[in-house]
Design an enzyme around this catalytic site. Structure first.
Site, PDB file in Angstrom:
ATOM      1  CB  CYS A 148      -0.946  -0.016   1.192  1.00 27.45           C
ATOM      2  SG  CYS A 148      -0.180  -0.557   2.720  1.00 27.45           S
ATOM      3  CG  HIS A 241      -0.325   4.414   3.591  1.00 27.63           C
ATOM      4  ND1 HIS A 241      -1.070   4.334   4.746  1.00 27.63           N
ATOM      5  CD2 HIS A 241       0.083   3.139   3.318  1.00 27.63           C
ATOM      6  CE1 HIS A 241      -1.125   3.074   5.152  1.00 27.63           C
ATOM      7  NE2 HIS A 241      -0.449   2.329   4.301  1.00 27.63           N
TER       8      HIS A 241
END
Ligand code: NAP
Length: 349
Positions: A148, A241
């Site tokens: 990710c 993120h």
């Protein structure tokens, strides 16, 4: 078009829930078979799963039985969001039994004969499955999407590598707690805190970035010829993120040319209008204080990489901030786009 039935390994976890949510109204695929650990097997999904998403659990999923992670009776196309402690062997068992396994887990990403894919970046690497099936004697196959944290970094780097060539990359991440699964990081560790260590993450980001931006030559991926250094931190953010990135390029370019390369970036998923493809895979924001995870992680349904704060870097050449939704573009949405690419290439016929 009749929808294709699909299964989900690890359906009860954070990424499994995202799969179900993204598949609820998917025009091509329909989730009809779910599997998880012995703790959940034999129960109805509604009982087994501690649903954590804001959108409600899809009604059609509630009464589906959760199966053991064994191939018998599962559909041909299988999405995997299994805990990496068990994903390696289970995914191989499914591929051996003839299933197309589209995985989120890290176990097989770096295998030389397994495609690690971002459909906008390296769709040609899908060709590795030919050698994979031959060497392993499988009628099925395994295809993976990146970690990710890697995905936002590589989406931002791909247009720069194509247009100007990359020489050096430094990345510092601020990663959301949902990236650690459920229940994930204990509250007392993360509340009001930053954890400057995520086991194995920096190595994954560095290696995967070079594989994704590598060239397929004579049936093998030659890793990208640039240095990457990653610092990974867990922060008190729910989803998304954020990454602070510095780059040195092989050509002299202006800030305007850099931004133009991102804004112009379109690729195969956009040309083919794949259902999960963002219209703008990269969105560049001009505000001084964006992107921010709470405001920007869901841009283009969580499938875009949002870039901002583009400026000169006194150490390398340019620096910027990139943001990507970790359980959508960094996991379930990425795998879904991989499967859509595979279908559009005839791999699921
Ligand atoms: P999670 O919330 O902990 O879910 C793990 C899933 O694996 C659950 O469905 C669990 O089933 C199942 N499982 C655990 N042990 C098992 C066993 N022994 N046999 C069969 N199934 C088992 O984790 P997650 O965040 O969804 O992550 C899933 C995978 O995706 C991991 O490999 C992770 O590294 C990767 N990934 C996660 C993210 C993210 O942002 N979260 C992003 C990219 C990739 P039970 O509920 O029955 O225990």
């Amino acid at each position: 078009m009749k929808k294709m039935e699909v299964g989900i390994l690890g359906a009860t976890g954070m990424v499994g829930q995202r799969f179900l949510s993204l598949l609820e109204h998917h025009p091509w695929f329909e989730a009809t078979w779910l599997a998880a650990s012995d703790r959940s097997a034999g129960k109805k999904y509604g009982e087994a799963c501690n649903w954590r998403l804001r959108s409600p659990m899809p009604v059609a999923a509630r009464d589906l039985e959760v199966h053991e992670c064994k191939p018998g009776g599962a559909p041909q196309l299988i999405f995997s969001s299994l805990d990496s402690k068990v994903a390696g062997e289970i995914e191989k068992e499914f591929a051996r039994a003839g299933h197309v396994v589209v995985s989120n887990s890290s176990n097989h990403r770096m295998d030389a004969d397994v495609p690690l894919l971002i459909p906008e970046v390296n769709p040609d690497h899908l060709a590795l499955v030919g050698a994979q099936r031959k060497q392993r004697g499988w009628s099925g196959m395994i295809v993976t999407n990146p970690n990710c944290t890697t995905v936002g970094l590589v989406m931002s780097l791909a247009p720069l590598e194509r247009a100007f060539g990359l020489s050096k990359v430094m990345m510092t991440s601020m990663q959301a707690v949902s990236g650690a699964g459920y229940p994930g990081v204990p509250t007392l560790d993360i509340l009001g805190n930053v954890i400057p260590y995520i086991s194995g993450e920096e190595e994954k980001v560095e290696r995967e970035t070079q594989k994704l931006l590598g060239q397929l030559v004579d049936g093998r991926v030659q890793p990208g010829d640039f240095a990457v250094s990653a610092h990974c931190n867990r922060v008190m953010v729910e989803d998304g993120h954020t990454e602070s990135i510095s780059v040195a390029l092989r050509q002299k370019v202006s800030l305007g040319e850099l931004i133009e390369a991102w804004r112009r970036f379109r690729s195969l998923p956009q040309e083919r209008h794949l259902p999960s493809a963002p219209q703008h895979p990269i969105v560049v924001r001009d505000e001084a204080d964006r992107p921010q995870p709470r405001l920007d992680a869901e841009t283009e349904h969580g499938m875009a990489t949002v870039i901002g704060r583009v400026r000169p870097c006194p150490v390398l050449e340019f620096k910027y901030t990139a943001l990507s939704h970790n359980t959508i573009r960094g996991a379930a949405g990425a795998a879904l786009l991989n499967a859509e690419l595979m279908r559009s290439e005839g791999y699921l016929d």
